[in-house]
Design an enzyme around this catalytic site. Structure first.
Site, PDB file in Angstrom:
ATOM      1  N   SER A 103       0.539  -1.282   0.319  1.00 35.57           N
ATOM      2  CA  SER A 103       0.341   0.340   0.162  1.00 35.57           C
ATOM      3  C   SER A 103       0.830   1.124  -0.103  1.00 35.57           C
ATOM      4  CB  SER A 103      -0.746  -0.124   1.218  1.00 35.57           C
ATOM      5  OG  SER A 103      -0.089  -0.184   2.172  1.00 35.57           O
ATOM      6  N   LYS A 146      -6.133   3.876   8.248  1.00 35.70           N
ATOM      7  CA  LYS A 146      -4.938   4.961   7.305  1.00 35.70           C
ATOM      8  C   LYS A 146      -5.310   6.681   6.904  1.00 35.70           C
ATOM      9  CE  LYS A 146      -3.195   1.012   4.511  1.00 35.70           C
ATOM     10  NZ  LYS A 146      -3.324  -0.063   3.374  1.00 35.70           N
TER      11      LYS A 146
END
Length: 594
Positions: A103, A146
């Site tokens: 990611s 996140k």
């Protein structure tokens, strides 16, 4: 020893002073579940020989290392830098162990671009998303965590992959934009690095708009019309003969039903080919007619087998001899600047014919005679199609190419294929990868045999097949535009990108999204191959190819000036400290020598 330590100290300080430091969100597993945490990523780029080095603490998973290599490749393509002339050093630091690593791919790409271009970063922005080789941003997990990480890092903007705004949490469907608003973080979806760059810098990187070359397009249509006429003529004639033969024959209910069904299917394909031809879709029409021809060839030799006129083993030996002759014809052609596309198509088809024949023999020895005839018929026609392709252009025209000049490019494509396939296997360990692994093995063998053009093509096949899991749910419009831009650029160099145009046309004719994506990928890769071949063969002429333009980003300019000034102040202070240290170390060793 002291000299070495001093040199390492100076190198470390210099690298730290001129590095890009960018924050990325990650997910950490705690006793209370998953939580978002910010991670610091420091990126240095120096002159080198194409290596990517990574230092992580705590240790991250292998997929982050794969992401780093893809990030470097993409950054080089976007900025127009040859990454074979640079080394990239990536240092990742986190206070807690993090889960996963791909990611951060998009974030690392941004960091490498800024380091290559000496751009300042907007520290208020954070991003998550995997990086795909075409510059698109792929999906990730832990979106909400996140966003929380962005808040902890005092970021006001969070970029997430396009299509991931809504997150399923049990029975709830949470809007990431609304979730971010509650935390004071603006959440924005982006589909590519091009869309992300303006949020991080005061620049925009825009893909240069090359217009279609209508002369080249007409040349392509002329070539494909000729090929289509040959295939359609053969298929129609064979259909007429077999229709009459089946009317006067009977081989039992099951066989008769199967043969008539295949005959009807071939008729539908020929009708489809005719309509596609009328619509100007010449490559698609050729594919439909060729698929009809395969069915008809299979029917013909099944009938001969059933009548006792031909045994399967003799037929396969006949096919084998024909393919050997076809191969001699293909490889006897001179490779020139004007026909390398046709020669490549011929060599690829010969390679495919040999693989199909291998499958035919395997089926034969397993007693599956119907299947052996089917594979054998396909192999025979694939070999013949190789000759059709190389006969489209007179090899006496054009400048002859010394194929050894393509060796560095073949090595580059082979390395790229290994990187992408390894990356995908790391991300999807349960994926059945036999198909692209076989292509990779064939690419290596072709390279070892000095068949560099085939090595490039097989490496390209590996890349496309390996990338499908990465982009199968991606932005089709982006892939379409990306492919068309590559085609236009190839055309601007005077190349007739037959394969790229054909695959693009075929993608346009499909309804299945995954198939469309695959053929858009083939199209863009083949267009890039044309560009790379022209660059490689014209190094002495120093062909300038500009794929992107850098323009000001007015929306972020005011904010970015502040950040740039802050970075410059830090740089001045750091430089002064380094200068003092260098002077101290230099003086110390000067005194020691005297």
């Amino acid at each position: 020893m002291k000299k070495i330590l001093a040199a390492l100290l100076i190198t470390f300080l210099l690298n730290s002073a001129f590095a890009v430091v960018i924050k990325a969100p990650a997910v950490s597993l705690t006793d209370y579940g998953y939580v978002g945490v910010p991670v610091n990523i420091q990126i240095n780029v120096t002159k080198g020989d194409g290596h990517v080095f990574m230092d992580t603490l705590p240790l991250t998973e292998l997929d982050m290392q794969g992401s780093a290599r893809i990030a470097s490749k993409v950054a080089g393509e976007i900025t127009g830098k040859d990454m074979g002339n640079y080394n990239v050093y990536i240092t990742v630091r986190s206070d807690v162990p993090v889960v996963g690593g791909p990611s951060a791919g998009a974030t690392m790409t941004i960091g490498i671009i800024c380091e290559l271009m000496n751009w300042s970063l907007n520290k208020d922005v954070m991003m998550t998303g995997t990086i795909n080789p075409d510059g698109s941003v792929g999906p990730v997990g832990g979106i909400l965590e996140k966003i929380e990480a962005a808040k902890k890092a005092n970021c006001t903007v969070m970029l997430i992959p396009k299509g991931q705004r809504f997150v399923n949490e049990g029975d709830n469907n949470i809007d990431a934009v609304e979730f971010g608003e509650k935390l004071g973080v603006k959440v924005i979806e982006v589909g590519s690095i091009y869309e992300a760059i303006p949020h991080f810098t005061d620049k925009k990187i825009v893909i240069k708009d090359y217009p279609e070359n209508y002369i080249v397009e007409e040349r392509y249509k002329t070539i494909m019309k000729q090929l289509n006429d040959n295939v359609t003529k053969l298929a129609n004639k064979k259909y007429e003969n077999l229709s009459k033969e089946l009317e006067n024959s009977y081989f039992g209910y099951e066989y008769q039903k199967m043969l008539l069904s295949e005959l009807e299917s071939s008729k539908s394909l020929l009708e489809e080919a005719n309509q596609e031809y009328m619509d100007g879709k010449y490559y698609s029409a050729t594919c439909s007619a060729f698929n009809a021809l395969i069915k008809l060839e299979t029917i013909e030799h099944t009938l001969k087998y059933l009548k006792g006129e031909e045994d399967v083993k003799s037929y396969l030996f006949e096919v084998q001899n024909e393919i050997n002759d076809d191969k001699k014809t293909v490889y006897s052609k001179n490779l020139t600047l004007d026909n390398f596309e046709e020669i490549l198509a011929g060599r690829v088809r010969i390679s495919e014919a040999e693989e199909l024949l291998d499958n035919a023999w395997k089926s034969y020895y397993l007693g599956k005679y119907d299947e052996a005839i089917k594979y054998g018929s396909f192999a025979k026609l694939r070999g013949e199609s190789a000759v059709w392709w190389v006969s489209l252009y007179n090899d006496n025209d054009g400048k002859i190419i010394n194929e050894s000049k393509l060796k560095p490019l073949a090595q580059q494509y082979l390395d790229n294929a290994e990187t992408i396939s390894t990356y995908v296997e790391t991300l999807f360990p349960g994926l059945v990868a036999n198909s692209f692994e076989n292509d990779l093995d064939n690419a290596k063998k072709a390279y070892e045999d000095g068949d560099y053009l085939l090595a490039i093509a097989k490496s390209l096949d590996t890349c496309v097949k390996a990338e499908i899991p990465l982009v199968m749910f991606g932005d089709i419009d982006y892939l379409k535009k990306y492919s068309r831009n590559k085609i236009n650029l190839a055309e601007s160099l005077g190349v007739t990108p037959i394969s790229a145009l054909g695959y693009y046309e075929y993608a346009e004719s499909l309804d299945d999204n995954i198939s469309k994506i695959m053929y858009y990928k083939y199209s863009s890769y083949y267009a890039q191959m044309d560009i790379d071949v022209m660059k490689e063969l014209n190094k002495s002429n120093k062909i300038e190819i500009t794929e992107v333009e850098i323009v000001p980003n007015e929306n972020e300019k005011g904010k970015e000036i502040v950040n740039a000034k802050e970075d410059n102040n830090v740089g001045v202070i750091t430089s002064a400290l380094i200068a003092g240290l260098v002077g101290f170390v230099g003086g110390y060793f000067a005194r020691a020598r005297t």
